[in-house]
Design an enzyme around this catalytic site. Sequence first.
Site, PDB file in Angstrom:
ATOM      1  N   CYS A 134       0.829  -1.211   0.000  1.00  0.00           N
ATOM      2  CA  CYS A 134       0.000   0.000   0.000  1.00  0.00           C
ATOM      3  C   CYS A 134       0.864   1.261   0.000  1.00  0.00           C
ATOM      4  O   CYS A 134       1.876   1.341   0.701  1.00  0.00           O
ATOM      5  CB  CYS A 134      -0.919  -0.016   1.217  1.00  0.00           C
ATOM      6  N   CYS A 174       0.473   4.797   6.981  1.00  0.00           N
ATOM      7  CA  CYS A 174      -0.154   4.629   8.302  1.00  0.00           C
ATOM      8  C   CYS A 174       0.826   3.890   9.230  1.00  0.00           C
ATOM      9  O   CYS A 174       1.219   2.741   8.932  1.00  0.00           O
ATOM     10  CB  CYS A 174      -1.461   3.866   8.166  1.00  0.00           C
ATOM     11  N   CYS A 208       0.456   0.153  10.367  1.00  0.00           N
ATOM     12  CA  CYS A 208      -0.002  -0.864   9.413  1.00  0.00           C
ATOM     13  C   CYS A 208       1.119  -1.694   8.791  1.00  0.00           C
ATOM     14  O   CYS A 208       2.092  -1.162   8.250  1.00  0.00           O
ATOM     15  CB  CYS A 208      -0.820  -0.195   8.315  1.00  0.00           C
ATOM     16  N   CYS A 259     -16.750  -8.885   6.124  1.00  0.00           N
ATOM     17  CA  CYS A 259     -16.098  -7.617   5.799  1.00  0.00           C
ATOM     18  C   CYS A 259     -14.867  -7.883   4.923  1.00  0.00           C
ATOM     19  O   CYS A 259     -14.016  -8.702   5.281  1.00  0.00           O
ATOM     20  CB  CYS A 259     -15.695  -6.908   7.081  1.00  0.00           C
ATOM     21  N   CYS A 270     -19.747  -5.741   4.167  1.00  0.00           N
ATOM     22  CA  CYS A 270     -18.996  -4.522   4.466  1.00  0.00           C
ATOM     23  C   CYS A 270     -17.719  -4.565   3.633  1.00  0.00           C
ATOM     24  O   CYS A 270     -17.144  -5.631   3.424  1.00  0.00           O
ATOM     25  CB  CYS A 270     -18.653  -4.468   5.958  1.00  0.00           C
ATOM     26  N   CYS A 313     -19.439   2.701   8.560  1.00  0.00           N
ATOM     27  CA  CYS A 313     -18.712   1.976   9.608  1.00  0.00           C
ATOM     28  C   CYS A 313     -17.423   2.760   9.822  1.00  0.00           C
ATOM     29  O   CYS A 313     -16.562   2.794   8.943  1.00  0.00           O
ATOM     30  CB  CYS A 313     -18.416   0.549   9.148  1.00  0.00           C
ATOM     31  N   ARG A 347     -18.054  -2.142  17.791  1.00  0.00           N
ATOM     32  CA  ARG A 347     -17.343  -3.396  17.482  1.00  0.00           C
ATOM     33  C   ARG A 347     -16.013  -3.473  18.226  1.00  0.00           C
ATOM     34  O   ARG A 347     -15.149  -2.611  18.047  1.00  0.00           O
ATOM     35  CB  ARG A 347     -17.119  -3.501  15.967  1.00  0.00           C
TER      36      ARG A 347
HETATM   37  N1  SAM Z   1      -6.659   0.490   3.216  1.00  0.00           N
HETATM   38  C1  SAM Z   1      -7.937   0.804   3.701  1.00  0.00           C
HETATM   39  C2  SAM Z   1      -7.937   1.957   4.645  1.00  0.00           C
HETATM   40  O1  SAM Z   1      -6.949   2.208   5.319  1.00  0.00           O
HETATM   41  O2  SAM Z   1      -8.979   2.613   4.753  1.00  0.00           O
HETATM   42  C3  SAM Z   1      -8.650  -0.369   4.326  1.00  0.00           C
HETATM   43  C4  SAM Z   1      -7.926  -1.367   5.194  1.00  0.00           C
HETATM   44  S1  SAM Z   1      -7.223  -0.724   6.689  1.00  0.00           S
HETATM   45  C5  SAM Z   1      -6.129  -2.028   7.141  1.00  0.00           C
HETATM   46  C6  SAM Z   1      -8.569  -0.743   7.840  1.00  0.00           C
HETATM   47  C7  SAM Z   1      -8.324  -0.285   9.239  1.00  0.00           C
HETATM   48  O3  SAM Z   1      -7.686  -1.313   9.993  1.00  0.00           O
HETATM   49  C8  SAM Z   1      -7.441   0.919   9.483  1.00  0.00           C
HETATM   50  O4  SAM Z   1      -8.104   2.132   9.263  1.00  0.00           O
HETATM   51  C9  SAM Z   1      -7.098   0.762  10.949  1.00  0.00           C
HETATM   52  O5  SAM Z   1      -8.049   1.435  11.753  1.00  0.00           O
HETATM   53  C10 SAM Z   1      -7.179  -0.758  11.180  1.00  0.00           C
HETATM   54  N2  SAM Z   1      -5.837  -1.309  11.437  1.00  0.00           N
HETATM   55  C11 SAM Z   1      -4.875  -1.535  10.527  1.00  0.00           C
HETATM   56  N3  SAM Z   1      -3.760  -2.019  11.105  1.00  0.00           N
HETATM   57  C12 SAM Z   1      -4.014  -2.107  12.436  1.00  0.00           C
HETATM   58  C13 SAM Z   1      -3.259  -2.521  13.566  1.00  0.00           C
HETATM   59  N4  SAM Z   1      -1.992  -2.922  13.456  1.00  0.00           N
HETATM   60  N5  SAM Z   1      -3.844  -2.486  14.777  1.00  0.00           N
HETATM   61  C14 SAM Z   1      -5.119  -2.066  14.901  1.00  0.00           C
HETATM   62  N6  SAM Z   1      -5.881  -1.650  13.867  1.00  0.00           N
HETATM   63  C15 SAM Z   1      -5.352  -1.663  12.654  1.00  0.00           C
HETATM   64  C1  DTB Z   2     -11.297  -2.132  11.448  1.00  0.00           C
HETATM   65  O1  DTB Z   2     -11.582  -1.079  12.048  1.00  0.00           O
HETATM   66  N1  DTB Z   2     -10.518  -3.102  11.931  1.00  0.00           N
HETATM   67  C2  DTB Z   2     -10.336  -4.162  10.962  1.00  0.00           C
HETATM   68  C3  DTB Z   2     -11.323  -3.736   9.846  1.00  0.00           C
HETATM   69  N2  DTB Z   2     -11.735  -2.428  10.242  1.00  0.00           N
HETATM   70  C4  DTB Z   2     -10.924  -3.800   8.443  1.00  0.00           C
HETATM   71  C5  DTB Z   2      -8.908  -4.358  10.559  1.00  0.00           C
HETATM   72  C6  DTB Z   2      -8.002  -4.726  11.708  1.00  0.00           C
HETATM   73  C7  DTB Z   2      -6.633  -4.980  11.206  1.00  0.00           C
HETATM   74  C8  DTB Z   2      -5.695  -5.449  12.277  1.00  0.00           C
HETATM   75  C9  DTB Z   2      -4.306  -5.622  11.810  1.00  0.00           C
HETATM   76  C10 DTB Z   2      -4.089  -6.622  10.715  1.00  0.00           C
HETATM   77  O2  DTB Z   2      -4.586  -7.783  10.811  1.00  0.00           O
HETATM   78  O3  DTB Z   2      -3.372  -6.295   9.781  1.00  0.00           O
HETATM   79 FE1  SF4 Z   3      -2.799   1.240   3.412  1.00  0.00          FE
HETATM   80 FE2  SF4 Z   3      -2.724   0.095   5.816  1.00  0.00          FE
HETATM   81 FE3  SF4 Z   3      -3.102   2.714   5.635  1.00  0.00          FE
HETATM   82 FE4  SF4 Z   3      -5.059   1.031   4.823  1.00  0.00          FE
HETATM   83  S1  SF4 Z   3      -4.291   1.278   6.895  1.00  0.00           S
HETATM   84  S2  SF4 Z   3      -4.310   2.866   3.759  1.00  0.00           S
HETATM   85  S3  SF4 Z   3      -3.810  -0.663   4.038  1.00  0.00           S
HETATM   86  S4  SF4 Z   3      -1.244   1.597   4.999  1.00  0.00           S
END
Ligand code: SAM
Ligand code: DTB
Ligand code: SF4
Length: 347
Positions: free
Chosen positions: A81, A85, A88, A125, A156, A216, A288
Amino acid sequence: MSTVPPSPIVVRPRSAALAHTAAGDARARPTAPAWPVAAVQALLDLPFPDLLLRAQQVHREHFDPNAIQLSTLLSIKTGGCSEDCAYCSQSSHHGADLKASKLLEVEEVVEAARAAKQAGAGRFCMGAAWRSPQERHFAALTQMVREVKALGLETCMTLGMLEPAQAQALKDAGLDYYNHNLDTDPEYYGRIITTRVYQDRLDTLRNVRDAGIKVCCGGILGMGESRRHRAGLIAQLANLDPYPESVPINQLVPIEGTPLANTPPLDPIEFIRTIAVARITMPRAMVRLSAGREQMGDAAQALAFLAGANSIFYGDRLLTTGNAQTQHDRDLLERLGMHAEDVSPQA
Ligand code: SAM
Ligand code: DTB
Ligand code: SF4
């Protein structure tokens, strides 16, 4: 009904302006937020028993307090990506050990949804590691929505930023919810993400709302933010008009190779407090209990349910990290005398 002592803080209506109008105050200003940050912080500061009682009162007004919705998550496109973030594993800016993949085939997604339904999930989802989806992806994405929905699952998706026409295409395919998180307080946001701004996220939420898809939207706790920042995040969510139908509260899952890998864990009591305040300020939302359950322990999860959480991610994986085991979740609900909510498909 049980008798409960009067609560120390008056529950605010959706709009402070409405309260003035009801009192006959002609000077009412329609722009006042329903939940000033200070009012949210005052809730977070309550003695824990008072706060939990308040949350339970609100929860019981709108939901069966013994029911939990089971939602299964699938990463339909993993890694690589362009966003940065800090939490992530899927960001190409960081060095997390992750195998990137292309968008899954529709049939693979439908097969996973079928298995989730078979295992007892009521909601599915689908998440993609994109800044925003491309036009060339839409034929497959809309087909996924149609087929997953046809299984009788609530649908979702979370695909990054959406333009109005993209949101409309997903709505036309029958998508029930779109997940797009604000993640944290606007003042803390710049410490976590630099490749898109808070307003970008609000714009996507508006596009989703305008297309008629349920919103959501939630955030992550335990990224080193203060209680004041947590109040700021909840106020942002609760002041969306209308507030989101679904509010995922994630606890940071620290991932090696990401900038937040060594963040000290958040006090679980503080996490529960925030769940309770989300419930009080957004009474009808699904709250959630999302990422981070594996590190949480059963007692903390039980407290989160008492505080008003009424949905969990159910399945052995989240997107790129592990999740509580399904058998353990079933046992936990049974030990608590709770049950999985039977969610009928949206009309
Ligand atoms: N790329 C898209 C975005 O960022 O909107 C969708 C997928 S993203 C992984 C969805 C959400 O997962 C993020 O906004 C964040 O709130 C949550 N998330 C991602 N990595 C995480 C982590 N290590 N711990 C907790 N929540 C996480
Ligand atoms: C949200 O708020 N939490 C979920 C879902 N929306 C997509 C994602 C959690 C991701 C946790 C870290 C991972 O597994 O990479
Ligand atoms: Fe990309 Fe992860 Fe950020 Fe979603 S949360 S935009 S997958 S870097």
